[in-house]
Design a protein around this motif. Structure first.
Motif, short mmCIF file in Angstrom:
data_model
loop_
_atom_site.label_atom_id
_atom_site.label_comp_id
_atom_site.label_asym_id
_atom_site.label_seq_id
_atom_site.Cartn_x
_atom_site.Cartn_y
_atom_site.Cartn_z
N ALA A 16 -84.28 34.16 -47.47
CA ALA A 16 -83.39 35.28 -47.33
C ALA A 16 -82.12 35.16 -46.53
N THR A 17 -81.24 33.39 -46.82
CA THR A 17 -79.84 33.37 -45.79
C THR A 17 -79.31 33.14 -46.22
N ALA A 18 -79.22 32.67 -48.16
CA ALA A 18 -78.22 31.93 -48.90
C ALA A 18 -77.27 33.02 -48.86
N ARG A 19 -75.77 32.76 -49.26
CA ARG A 19 -75.31 33.62 -49.70
C ARG A 19 -75.22 34.32 -51.18
N ILE A 20 -76.13 34.29 -51.65
CA ILE A 20 -76.61 35.07 -53.12
C ILE A 20 -78.87 35.02 -53.12
N ASN A 21 -78.98 36.39 -52.73
CA ASN A 21 -79.85 36.07 -53.00
C ASN A 21 -80.74 37.46 -53.93
N ILE A 22 -82.04 36.56 -54.65
CA ILE A 22 -81.69 37.10 -56.67
C ILE A 22 -83.20 37.67 -56.01
N TRP A 23 -83.89 38.57 -55.78
CA TRP A 23 -85.37 39.17 -56.00
C TRP A 23 -85.27 39.20 -57.86
N HIS A 24 -86.02 38.70 -58.83
CA HIS A 24 -86.77 38.97 -59.96
C HIS A 24 -87.54 38.86 -60.45
N GLY A 25 -88.28 39.67 -61.32
CA GLY A 25 -89.57 39.78 -62.29
C GLY A 25 -90.60 41.16 -62.47
N SER A 26 -91.62 41.14 -62.66
CA SER A 26 -92.17 42.30 -63.17
C SER A 26 -92.37 43.86 -62.76
N VAL A 27 -92.37 45.28 -63.32
CA VAL A 27 -91.75 46.07 -62.52
C VAL A 27 -93.39 46.22 -61.40
N ARG A 28 -92.92 46.53 -60.55
CA ARG A 28 -93.90 46.93 -59.60
C ARG A 28 -95.22 45.35 -58.58
N SER A 29 -93.90 44.61 -58.11
CA SER A 29 -94.57 43.50 -58.21
C SER A 29 -94.18 42.77 -56.90
N GLY A 30 -93.53 44.41 -55.89
CA GLY A 30 -93.42 43.31 -54.49
C GLY A 30 -92.40 42.79 -54.34
N LYS A 31 -91.49 43.06 -55.47
CA LYS A 31 -90.16 42.02 -54.70
C LYS A 31 -89.26 42.94 -54.30
N THR A 32 -89.04 44.41 -54.44
CA THR A 32 -88.01 45.77 -53.86
C THR A 32 -88.52 46.11 -52.56
N VAL A 33 -89.94 46.08 -52.17
CA VAL A 33 -90.56 45.92 -50.39
C VAL A 33 -89.49 44.89 -49.88
N ALA A 34 -90.40 43.23 -50.45
CA ALA A 34 -89.91 42.01 -49.93
C ALA A 34 -88.21 42.42 -49.44
N SER A 35 -87.48 42.72 -50.39
CA SER A 35 -86.22 42.23 -50.19
C SER A 35 -85.18 43.46 -49.57
N LEU A 36 -86.23 45.24 -49.20
CA LEU A 36 -85.87 45.95 -48.37
C LEU A 36 -86.21 45.59 -47.01
N LEU A 37 -87.33 44.67 -46.60
CA LEU A 37 -87.23 44.36 -45.38
C LEU A 37 -86.82 42.61 -44.63
N ALA A 38 -85.94 42.35 -45.75
CA ALA A 38 -85.19 41.11 -45.75
C ALA A 38 -83.60 42.09 -45.29
N PHE A 39 -83.67 43.45 -46.09
CA PHE A 39 -82.05 43.79 -45.24
C PHE A 39 -81.98 44.60 -44.18
N LEU A 40 -83.03 44.97 -43.67
CA LEU A 40 -83.63 45.62 -43.11
C LEU A 40 -83.57 44.89 -41.29
N LEU A 41 -84.10 43.35 -41.86
CA LEU A 41 -83.83 42.60 -40.67
C LEU A 41 -82.18 41.43 -40.53
N ALA A 42 -81.82 41.70 -41.78
CA ALA A 42 -79.60 41.68 -41.61
C ALA A 42 -79.18 42.42 -41.04
N ILE A 43 -79.54 43.76 -41.64
CA ILE A 43 -78.85 44.79 -40.76
C ILE A 43 -78.98 44.36 -39.23
N ALA A 44 -80.65 44.55 -38.89
CA ALA A 44 -80.39 43.93 -37.33
C ALA A 44 -79.18 43.24 -36.72
N GLU A 45 -79.62 42.09 -37.61
CA GLU A 45 -78.90 40.56 -37.60
C GLU A 45 -77.32 40.81 -37.52
#
Length: 423
Positions: A21-50
């Motif tokens: 998730a290092t591009a200017r635009i990073n998009i997680w899309h797909g079905s409900v409850r497919s794990g995209k939100t957890v992955a995107s939030l983890l990437a967001f936390l890492l981005a805040i830390a850096e």
């Protein structure tokens, strides 16, 4: 600073998306409850830390309430993010939060006017919840505000129609843009139980099954309630009804339709009765006072006093008349058409909602209630506005009472649906 980490197992796709998730635009899309939100939030936390000290960090969503529910509450959950959850601080209703020691600004984007809230900002990092639900002008302005070197946006969304601006303007042009995208399906989330997956398969049907379960960007087409089956959904006898609610679609030159919804002792919903008045067929219009009196007489004849009366929100004068005449629990119906159709589909799919054979107007309308192909071609989900008065009344009362019955639906999953979900 504690290193961001999740407590739940992560799939290979989730881990890959976080790492890339290092591009200017990073998009997680797909079905409900497919794990995209957890992955995107983890990437967001890492981005805040850096993140460097310059440039704002913002979270955007349809409203402050949805940001709190979909983003801040999961980030604050130790079951998801372990000790890092303790470094997320927010006072409900406030427009800022503190995450990993950084101030994060929260911006709701309910309509096109919201893009004005971004003007003048210089941002380094943005997280967008449910990107398809925010206006395109807001998204465009947000990208313009990400002007710090290395700035990026992380966004999640369920699919919409294939001509939605996020699909045509960004996902389909990924090769041309500085954009990374990941498509998620239910099997990409290793933390889901088989019982929960079965529940999801039971709750969604037609258009929403393809979007929410298959994660497909598909157009609305054909019958709105394509699960409708007279053999399954129409009953000749009603069980004992424990609660009643009334939905009313108001009409003067068009028919007025009232649908009485009940909760049976068997835990199912039933359309128990219907009252309609078509001024064109009768060649005589009725006043609001006459409509109110006729409805009161009809309910008295049924021996029913509904808990709530949900009225077409555009019918201001009629609503006032009902209040004046003492009808029970008069309230403006929730009138988001697509959400209301989805709620009704949720009830119809497992035959949780059934209709008494006496409701002739509703039974005549339901099979022909269809998506508008012209609207679909323009990327909109909209039913054809024709012969839909009882359908609208049904939508009003079903969607407005959703909190009262939704928890009952998973207990009524048919065996054939469970078998399909397990396969």
């Amino acid at each position: 600073m504690l290193a961001p980490a999740v407590e739940l197992p992560l799939s290979r796709k989730q881990l890959c998306s976080v790492a890339r998730a290092t591009a200017r635009i990073n998009i997680w899309h797909g079905s409900v409850r497919s794990g995209k939100t957890v992955a995107s939030l983890l990437a967001f936390l890492l981005a805040i830390a850096e993140a460097p000290p310059s440039g704002l960090i913002i979270i955007c969503g349809r409203s402050l309430l949805t940001i709190e529910r979909n983003v801040l509450e999961p980030l604050s959950d130790p079951a998801l993010f372990g000790p890092v959850a303790g470094q997320v601080r927010h006072t409900r209703g406030a427009t800022t939060a503190v995450i990993l020691g950084r101030t994060v600004h929260l911006i709701g984007a309910a309509d096109s006017r919201a893009e004005g809230r971004l003007r003048g900002l210089t941002a380094y990092l943005a997280y967008v919840d449910e990107a398809t639900l925010i206006p395109e002008a807001f998204w465009t302005q947000l990208l313009a505000r990400l002007s710090v070197p290395g700035a990026r946006v992380l966004a999640t969304t369920n699919p919409d129609g294939p001509r939605h601006w996020l699909r045509t303007g960004y996902l389909d042009r990924a090769a041309e843009l500085d954009l990374h995208a990941w498509h998620f399906a239910l099997h990409d989330n290793p933390s889901l139980s088989p019982a929960y997956v079965r529940s999801l398969h039971a709750e969604y049907t037609g258009l929403w099954r393809r979007r929410m379960i298959d994660g497909a960007w598909v157009v609305a087409e054909g019958a709105v309630y394509d699960c409708w089956d007279e053999q399954q959904h129409v009953v000749d006898e009603l069980p004992t009804i424990t609660r009643y609610w009334l939905g009313i679609d108001y009409g003067t030159t068009n028919p007025l339709a009232a649908v009485l919804l009940g909760l049976g002792v068997d835990g199912r919903l039933y359309v128990c009765a219907e009252w309609r008045y078509d001024s064109r067929a009768r060649r005589r219009q009725m006043t609001d006072a006459q409509y109110s009196a006729a409805l009161r007489g009809w309910l008295t004849g049924l021996g029913v006093d509904p808990e709530w009366t949900f009225v077409d929100p555009s019918a201001t004068s009629f609503t006032a008349q009902l209040w004046e005449d003492g009808h029970p629990g008069v309230a403006r119906a929730k009138n988001d058409v697509v959400d209301g159709i989805r709620s009704t589909s949720t009830a119809l799919a497992p035959a949780f909602l059934r209709v008494h054979r006496s409701c002739e107007g509703l039974l005549a309308e339901l099979p022909g209630y269809s998506w508008d192909p012209v609207a679909a071609a323009a990327g909109e989900d909209r039913p054809i506005k024709r012969d839909d008065h009882s359908c609208d009344a049904l939508r009003y009362v079903v969607h407005s009472t959703l909190p009262e019955w939704h928890h009952l639906v998973p207990d009524l999953i048919p065996e054939e649906v469970s078998a399909h979900a397990t396969a």
